[in-house]
Design a protein around this motif. Structure first.
Motif, short mmCIF file in Angstrom:
data_model
loop_
_atom_site.label_atom_id
_atom_site.label_comp_id
_atom_site.label_asym_id
_atom_site.label_seq_id
_atom_site.Cartn_x
_atom_site.Cartn_y
_atom_site.Cartn_z
N VAL A 189 82.19 74.44 76.56
CA VAL A 189 81.10 73.60 76.05
C VAL A 189 81.66 72.66 74.98
O VAL A 189 82.32 73.10 74.04
CB VAL A 189 79.96 74.45 75.45
N ARG A 190 81.37 71.39 75.16
CA ARG A 190 81.84 70.39 74.18
C ARG A 190 80.68 69.47 73.82
O ARG A 190 80.05 68.87 74.70
CB ARG A 190 82.98 69.56 74.78
N PRO A 191 80.36 69.32 72.54
CA PRO A 191 79.30 68.39 72.15
C PRO A 191 79.70 66.95 72.46
O PRO A 191 80.87 66.58 72.35
CB PRO A 191 79.16 68.61 70.64
N VAL A 192 78.73 66.16 72.84
CA VAL A 192 78.93 64.72 73.03
C VAL A 192 78.09 64.03 71.97
O VAL A 192 76.86 64.05 72.03
CB VAL A 192 78.51 64.27 74.44
N THR A 193 78.75 63.44 71.00
CA THR A 193 78.05 62.88 69.85
C THR A 193 78.46 61.43 69.63
O THR A 193 79.54 61.01 70.03
CB THR A 193 78.35 63.69 68.57
N ARG A 194 77.61 60.72 68.96
CA ARG A 194 77.92 59.34 68.59
C ARG A 194 78.56 59.32 67.21
O ARG A 194 78.45 60.28 66.44
CB ARG A 194 76.66 58.48 68.58
N ASN A 195 79.17 58.20 66.88
CA ASN A 195 79.78 58.04 65.58
C ASN A 195 78.75 57.48 64.61
O ASN A 195 78.37 56.31 64.71
CB ASN A 195 80.99 57.10 65.69
N ALA A 196 78.28 58.29 63.68
CA ALA A 196 77.26 57.84 62.71
C ALA A 196 77.81 56.81 61.74
O ALA A 196 77.06 56.19 61.00
CB ALA A 196 76.72 59.04 61.94
N TYR A 197 79.12 56.62 61.75
CA TYR A 197 79.75 55.65 60.84
C TYR A 197 79.18 54.25 61.03
O TYR A 197 79.09 53.46 60.10
CB TYR A 197 81.26 55.65 61.10
N TYR A 198 78.79 53.91 62.29
CA TYR A 198 78.29 52.58 62.57
C TYR A 198 76.90 52.35 62.02
O TYR A 198 76.44 51.21 61.95
CB TYR A 198 78.31 52.33 64.09
N ASN A 199 76.19 53.40 61.68
CA ASN A 199 74.87 53.25 61.09
C ASN A 199 74.93 53.12 59.58
O ASN A 199 73.93 53.20 58.89
CB ASN A 199 73.99 54.45 61.45
N ALA A 200 76.14 52.94 59.05
CA ALA A 200 76.37 52.79 57.61
C ALA A 200 75.85 53.98 56.83
O ALA A 200 75.44 53.85 55.68
CB ALA A 200 75.73 51.49 57.10
N GLU A 201 75.83 55.14 57.48
CA GLU A 201 75.40 56.34 56.79
C GLU A 201 76.53 56.85 55.90
O GLU A 201 77.69 56.83 56.27
CB GLU A 201 75.02 57.43 57.80
#
Length: 852
Positions: free
Chosen positions: A505-517
């Motif tokens: 099992v591997r999570p598929v996640t987005r990079n929150a860096y682009y939301n300036a978080e």
């Protein structure tokens, strides 16, 4: 007696009996108060309890309160990666050594806590058992977030009590994209010239990871950190069959395997390229090799050096580097990856490359190619976001059955308004019952609410539900499955599900860096958002602190033996644009929208019943664009998505077709870009699709499965060979050219040098073009076919000559003056229109010839 208070602690000297009892009583009372406070905190803890993160905090509190320290029953040491190097957004190998210091056996669990690219905290748990005084190493593959710089590793006993904790500070770089090169060799000290080298104008910086055969894992995920694996001057027979299989699977997933041969070349070629039908190695012994213009070696005073070389021939191989007509580096594609074999041992280049470090830059640039280098350099910024958005597009469609019937709801609401307003008012007034109007409206509202509730029964989610898309690559011996799931729940309370334990099992996640978080501080004591627990009988996913209907994406993978012998077979013959052969469905289910793809050409087969065989002869073939930007248009031709001009989410057939199109687009983009060797079969499972990743059938699931299979493509006839020369990107002499899409801007002339194959007598050169249906597809935007003048470089005259651009074939005697001694041809393209918009698609070149 004297009592002092220092730093908030009481110190006593020579206490009397009575006062000593008072102090003991005070200490006991204080301890009781603290215990009460702990009990109070536990009672009012958040739902779900302390969890193991909370228990870790409680253990720290107990230690700070002065509880008696006990030596841990089990010692734990932890390390990671190769040479303690790490890249975010990939699996990270974590090595944990456990030593039981007791005579009794130990049963507990290992917990690894990390922060993913979306800043959610993930917890991975693995059971562990030890015999008395036993020492054991556990090798784990942990998904690592793009910006993650640390992991927490904890050991718990059978009562969920924390035994020991380790913090792993990761050696990651966030400023310069890196190219991690794993090295397996008996002479690793002579390969240090590969380290800290800039690639393609320092777009990438190399880092060398020294490895031993024992560090090659049994799962391809364990090599996920590496971009290139170099094996040279090494007896590969010391590797196990599982390790060889692991390396091969890693290559298929996108890895680059670089093989040095020299004196040990036979074994290396046999282990990794033994399945190549024409693989040949002829030992030449020590010979003088010209390394190319611009390089100078002090020992010889020229660009020539003495190397033990082999003459290597590979079927479908592309010669990347050659010297005086002898291939020095030959590459073959393996699905998303590359295997490249050098004629020499890379350890023998140590002295030369130390004096000429730019040779390493040139060699790796030729090996990787511009497209791969760009993708690797962008990874530090985009991370897994591209995969996240791609996965979201293929499993977010949902079920048509859950869509509400808007017209029926409108009828009910309009009827309610009419009845509750003038209808009910006049009805009661005529019967002089106006005083009952208010209570009648309330009753009518309750009745209508009940009707809507009943109508919504089929559209309502009551428990956890899943959307999925599965890709199963089937061979005669092995099935490799990648399933992407979207797990959601209609409530915000914690929930858990159990999966088939054979899946990783591997999570598929987005990079929150682009939301300036702002990157949150990660201490390891946070309550995990998702816990993935691996057990012998199941793998569980536990979710908490998530809002209702939050999407949680995962990639499930497994590899298993094809014991039933199912698959899709094909005999493919392709020569000068004519496709023949047959295809057979050996699956236990019907397949839909089957197609054969090879070298930028596709043929749509259609549906096949179990056991059915169809001929490929007479099928319409299309030349399709092989770049990822055009994958959707290609998929629409196979799934017949072009039939739908308008969006109609109420049509089940439309939704099914769009789901197929999105999944096939994802597969083409991720696994099948470029001119791949051999043929590839794609088809979709027909009939009911059960989705076998869950344990139990208590959950709602919807999705589809796509089958893929490889097939050899016979491109020979009467001793003649037909091949597309676009497998190797042409060399750009001048102008701007996009190799991935075979396009130019049209503003300026472009000159390209094509390699036609050094070991081939050229009989014919053919100019092909993309099929017209792809030019008309609106998803291509401003893509246009080339129109203009074509010039061939005349090697005898040393100048370019204008050719008839309407011709599509040139035979051997017409090409004599335009072929170099190395069988290259240089062509200049000058567009007739220099408009600033639109990409211009250049002709696709094919060659027919004979081997000498």
């Amino acid at each position: 007696m004297e009592i002092k208070k220092e730093g908030g602690l009481l110190e006593g000297k020579r206490f009397g009996k009575h006062k000593g009892l008072q102090v003991k009583w005070a200490a006991g009372a204080g301890r009781a108060v603290l215990v009460c406070l702990l009990a109070f905190a536990a009672f009012f803890a958040p739902p779900g309890g302390l969890g193991k993160g909370g228990k870790a905090q409680a253990a720290v509190i107990r230690e700070n309160l002065g509880y008696e320290y006990r030596e841990p029953a089990v010692k734990m040491e932890a390390g990671y990666g190769f040479d303690n190097m790490a890249k975010g957004g990939r699996y990270l190998p974590v090595y944990i050594t456990l030593t039981n210091q007791k005579e009794e056996g130990f049963a507990g669990s290992i917990q690894v806590v990390s922060m993913e690219s979306d800043y959610h905290v993930y917890q991975y748990e693995f059971p562990v058992t030890l015999e008395g005084n036993e020492s054991r190493q556990k090798n784990l593959n942990i998904p690592l977030g793009v910006k993650a710089d640390q992991l927490y590793v904890r050991l718990y006993d059978g009562e969920d009590q924390l035994i020991v904790q380790k913090r792993l500070k990761l050696n990651t770089r966030e400023d310069i994209p890196e190219l991690l090169i794993g090295v397996i060799s008996d002479t690793q000290d002579q390969l240090q010239y590969f380290n800290d080298t800039g690639i393609n104008y320092s777009t990438l910086k190399t880092r060398l990871c020294l490895m031993v055969a024992g560090s090659v894992p049994s799962q391809a995920a364990g090599l996920d950190q590496l971009d290139v694996l170099l094996i040279t001057n090494y007896d590969v027979r010391r590797m196990s069959e599982d390790q060889i299989a692991t390396i091969r699977e890693w290559v298929n997933r996108g890895g680059v395997l670089l093989l040095g041969t020299g004196a040990r070349g036979t074994d290396i070629l046999e282990e990794f390229l033994g399945d190549n039908p024409e693989a040949m190695l002829n030992y030449l012994g020590p010979i003088q090799v010209d390394m190319g213009e611009g390089y100078l070696f002090s020992e010889t005073g020229s660009s020539k050096i003495l190397l033990e070389c082999n003459d290597i021939t590979l079927s479908e191989g592309t010669v990347l580097i050659e010297s005086d007509g002898m291939p020095l580096l030959t590459a073959v594609a393996r699905e998303s990856g590359i295997i490249a074999a050098a004629a020499f041992d890379f350890a023998d280049l140590a002295g030369f490359c130390q004096e000429n470090p730019t040779y390493v830059d040139w060699l790796l640039t030729e090996l990787l190619g511009e497209t791969r280098i760009t993708r690797l350099s962008d990874y530090i910024y985009s991370g897994t976001s591209n995969t996240y958005w791609a996965v979201q597009s293929i499993i977010n469609a949902g079920s048509v059955e859950k869509l509400p019937q808007i017209g029926l709801y409108a009828v009910v609401l309009i009827s309610y308004i009419l009845l509750a307003g003038p209808g009910l008012y006049f009805f009661l007034k005529q019967r002089e019952m106006g005083e009952h109007y208010r209570i009648s409206v309330v009753l009518l509202s309750l009745i209508c609410t009940g009707i809507i509730y009943v109508m919504s029964e089929k559209t309502r989610f009551t428990d956890t539900f899943f959307n999925y898309a599965s890709i199963q690559d089937v061979s005669d011996t092995v099935v490799t499955e990648s399933t992407y799931i979207n797990m959601q729940a209609p409530y915000n309370r914690p929930y858990s599900v159990k999966l088939d334990p054979s899946y990783t099992v591997r999570p598929v996640t987005r990079n929150a860096y682009y939301n300036a978080e702002q990157i949150p501080k990660f201490t390891g004591e946070e309550t995990p958002n998702i816990t993935i627990r691996y057990d012998e009988d199941y793998t569980s996913l536990e979710v908490q602190n998530m809002a209702a209907f939050t999407s949680n994406y995962f990639q499930l993978e497994k590899r298993f033996d094809n014991q039933s012998g199912q698959g899709i077979d094909a005999e493919v013959h392709y020569f000068e644009g004519i496709l023949t052969g047959q295809i057979t469905n050996r699956m236990d289910c019907p397949v839909e929208d089957a197609a054969v793809l090879l070298y930028g050409t596709l043929a749509v087969v259609g549906d096949l019943a179990p056991g059915e065989t169809k001929s490929l002869e007479g099928l319409l073939t299309l030349n399709y664009p092989v770049d990822s930007d055009s994958a959707r248009a290609t998929a629409k031709q196979i799934t017949k998505g072009w039939r739908y001009e308008k969006v109609d989410i109420s049509d089940p057939e439309y939704m099914k077709t769009m789901a197929k199109t999105s999944l096939l687009e994802f597969y083409l983009t991720q696994y099948l870009t470029g001119y791949q060797p051999g043929a590839r079969i794609v088809a979709f499972r027909g009939g009911e699709d059960p989705g076998s990743f869950l344990l139990g059938d208590d959950y709602e699931t919807s999705g589809l499965t796509m089958f893929t299979a490889a097939a050899e493509a016979d491109m020979k006839k009467d001793g003649r060979i037909y091949r597309p020369i676009m497998r190797k990107a042409p060399k750009v002499i001048n102008g701007i050219y996009q190799a991935s899409s075979n396009t130019i801007s049209g503003m300026t002339p472009v000159t390209l040098e094509y390699s036609l194959g050094s070991a081939l007598y050229i009989e014919k050169l053919t100019f092909g073009s993309l099929s017209h249906v792809f030019m008309e597809d609106s998803s291509f935007g401003r893509l246009r076919p080339f129109e203009g003048s074509i010039y061939f470089y005349n090697y005898a005259k040393g100048d370019f000559e204008l050719m008839d651009s309407s011709r599509t074939e040139f035979v051997d005697w017409q090409l004599d003056s335009y072929l170099s001694p190395g069988n290259t041809i240089t062509i200049r393209y000058v567009c007739s229109s220099t408009e600033e918009y639109g990409d211009i698609v250049l002709p696709i070149l094919y060659v027919t010839g004979r081997e000498p």
